[in-house]
Design a protein around this motif. Structure first.
Motif, PDB file in Angstrom:
ATOM      1  N   GLU A   1     -23.795  16.207  73.080  1.00  0.00           N
ATOM      2  CA  GLU A   1     -23.798  17.540  73.385  1.00  0.00           C
ATOM      3  C   GLU A   1     -25.177  18.329  73.130  1.00  0.00           C
ATOM      4  O   GLU A   1     -25.444  19.347  73.633  1.00  0.00           O
ATOM      5  CB  GLU A   1     -22.670  18.234  72.415  1.00  0.00           C
ATOM      6  CG  GLU A   1     -21.429  18.467  73.350  1.00  0.00           C
ATOM      7  CD  GLU A   1     -21.311  19.021  74.385  1.00  0.00           C
ATOM      8  OE1 GLU A   1     -21.900  20.072  74.600  1.00  0.00           O
ATOM      9  OE2 GLU A   1     -20.791  18.523  75.494  1.00  0.00           O
ATOM     10  N   ASN A   2     -25.813  17.719  72.270  1.00  0.00           N
ATOM     11  CA  ASN A   2     -27.108  18.624  71.935  1.00  0.00           C
ATOM     12  C   ASN A   2     -28.256  18.027  72.836  1.00  0.00           C
ATOM     13  O   ASN A   2     -29.483  18.541  72.540  1.00  0.00           O
ATOM     14  CB  ASN A   2     -27.545  18.281  70.530  1.00  0.00           C
ATOM     15  CG  ASN A   2     -26.390  18.825  69.530  1.00  0.00           C
ATOM     16  OD1 ASN A   2     -25.730  19.627  69.860  1.00  0.00           O
ATOM     17  ND2 ASN A   2     -26.295  17.998  68.499  1.00  0.00           N
ATOM     18  N   THR A   3     -28.100  17.136  74.038  1.00  0.00           N
ATOM     19  CA  THR A   3     -29.118  16.879  74.731  1.00  0.00           C
ATOM     20  C   THR A   3     -29.733  17.927  75.592  1.00  0.00           C
ATOM     21  O   THR A   3     -29.018  18.617  76.112  1.00  0.00           O
ATOM     22  CB  THR A   3     -28.846  15.655  75.692  1.00  0.00           C
ATOM     23  OG1 THR A   3     -27.981  14.722  74.858  1.00  0.00           O
ATOM     24  CG2 THR A   3     -29.843  15.085  76.372  1.00  0.00           C
TER      25      THR A   3
ATOM     26  N   GLU B   1     -27.683  18.504  83.644  1.00  0.00           N
ATOM     27  CA  GLU B   1     -27.776  19.093  82.299  1.00  0.00           C
ATOM     28  C   GLU B   1     -26.190  18.507  81.665  1.00  0.00           C
ATOM     29  O   GLU B   1     -26.077  18.119  80.690  1.00  0.00           O
ATOM     30  CB  GLU B   1     -27.620  20.583  82.133  1.00  0.00           C
ATOM     31  CG  GLU B   1     -28.992  20.999  81.364  1.00  0.00           C
ATOM     32  CD  GLU B   1     -29.286  22.458  81.795  1.00  0.00           C
ATOM     33  OE1 GLU B   1     -30.655  22.595  81.561  1.00  0.00           O
ATOM     34  OE2 GLU B   1     -28.515  23.357  82.065  1.00  0.00           O
TER      35      GLU B   1
ATOM     36  N   LYS C   1     -25.467  15.731  78.840  1.00  0.00           N
ATOM     37  CA  LYS C   1     -24.672  15.857  77.722  1.00  0.00           C
ATOM     38  C   LYS C   1     -23.604  15.016  77.556  1.00  0.00           C
ATOM     39  O   LYS C   1     -23.362  14.614  76.398  1.00  0.00           O
ATOM     40  CB  LYS C   1     -24.375  17.522  77.622  1.00  0.00           C
ATOM     41  CG  LYS C   1     -25.330  18.590  77.281  1.00  0.00           C
ATOM     42  CD  LYS C   1     -24.601  19.904  77.412  1.00  0.00           C
ATOM     43  CE  LYS C   1     -25.789  20.791  77.361  1.00  0.00           C
ATOM     44  NZ  LYS C   1     -26.798  20.954  76.307  1.00  0.00           N
TER      45      LYS C   1
END
Ligand code: PHE
Length: 350
Positions: free
Chosen positions: A240-242, A231, A235
């Motif tokens: 960042e929003n992945t 995770e 990102k």
């Protein structure tokens, strides 16, 4: 004696006018001042002279010698200056001319991606390791729980060199190597970027492509560690929003195995042509290291656990830079490669 002096100085004046090159000057010097030169000859018969005559001849000869030397030196200076001026004239640089364009090199998209991947994992304490592209069947398959004759071999169209050697089809071979090489059987945290080979060739597959392998072995490593790591990785690489999604899958060397998707970084997950309207893009294969693989690497599966993952560098590069055909990455066309400084600046919003 005075006559001789006048004669020498007169001839010298005439000779000096003819001299234009350094070579001529050397010859002139020897004509007058050399061993058999005119000036030297003035004193050649000194032994036959009386004391008084000698004094007179000596004085005149000395005077002539210094006049001749002075004149020749003066001419020598003039000639040197002339040569220098000619040279300066010839080598003059016209600074008003337009300059030739100096072409600046540019880093290959792969190296840009690899550097980012390495930065991320090194910051988490991983080692970056390498392994050979010419690999043994043992490291590429057998030690990864794919024995001879196993059907999983068909999924990876392998270039075999002979019975024993092949071009590695996956960087997972470096998992096998790293476990064997770690004699003390201490925890492992490594990534391995590198080239791999398979017998494919079309717009989305190349016979050669890039992968990054990751392997962690320690005590009490769980699937949650794998998920958290990937995770953070997603990102860092894609923004960042992945978001990250795990789907069950199968690899012979991991159990359980997962296929890892990331939310589409183009549409943010709402659906677009890039993600084929699904909102997700598959980027990784991963899982918990299979007990057989641990055992073959010399790690007791009752004591040690670990996770492994493998991702294609080409896909990251193609997504990040919107490259339509994978083969562009391997043809090294300068016009293609030159674009990436600008593209990275545009992507700098990360
Ligand atoms: N080696 C696998 C492939 O090439 C990817 C993978 C690596 C899967 C590590 C699980 C663990 O498809």
């Amino acid at each position: 004696m005075e006559e001789k002096k006048d004669y020498i100085l007169e001839t010298l004046e005439n000779d000096l006018k003819q001299i234009t090159t350094e070579q001529q000057l050397i010859e002139l010097k020897s004509k007058y001042l050399g061993k058999k030169g005119l000036v030297t000859e003035l004193t050649s018969n000194m032994r036959e002279l009386t004391e008084e005559q000698r004094r007179e001849v000596g004085a005149v000869a000395g005077e002539v010698r210094s006049i001749v030397t002075e004149k020749i030196n003066a001419l020598s200076c003039q000639i040197q200056e002339k040569i220098l001026n000619e040279k300066l004239e010839k080598e003059k640089i016209d600074i008003s001319l337009p300059s030739k364009k100096v072409r600046r090199g540019s880093r290959h998209p792969f190296h840009r991606i690899i550097e980012d991947v390495e930065d991320f994992f090194v910051s988490m304490g991983y080692d970056v390791v390498r392994g050979p592209e010419l690999e043994t069947d043992e490291n590429c398959f057998q030690r990864l729980n794919v024995p001879l004759g196993h059907p999983a071999r068909d999924a990876q169209d392998t270039f075999y060199i002979d019975e024993e050697y092949l071009l590695r089809t996956q960087t997972s071979s470096v998992q096998a190597r790293t476990m064997q090489e770690n004699q003390e059987k201490t925890p492992i945290r490594m990534i391995c970027p590198g080239k791999v080979y398979r017998r494919d060739d079309d717009a989305t597959h190349s016979h050669q492509f890039g992968q990054v392998e990751g392997l962690v072995i320690d005590k009490d490593i769980s699937l949650a560690d794998l998920k958290g790591t990937l995770e953070l990785f997603a990102k860092k690489m894609l923004g960042e929003n992945t978001r990250v999604r795990f789907r069950p899958s199968f690899f012979p060397f991991t159990e359980p195995s997962v296929e890892v998707d990331v939310s589409c970084f183009k549409c943010g997950g709402t659906g677009c042509p890039l993600c084929k309207k699904t909102g997700w893009i598959e980027v990784l294969g991963a899982g918990m290291v299979h007990p057989n693989v641990l055992r073959m690497g010399g790690y007791d599966p009752e004591v040690w656990t670990g996770f492994a993952f493998g991702t294609g560098l080409d896909r990251f590069a193609m997504f990040r830079y919107a490259i339509p055909d994978i083969r562009y990455l391997y043809t090294n066309d300068v016009r293609f490669l030159e674009q990436f400084d600008r593209k990275d600046e545009e992507n700098e919003v990360k």
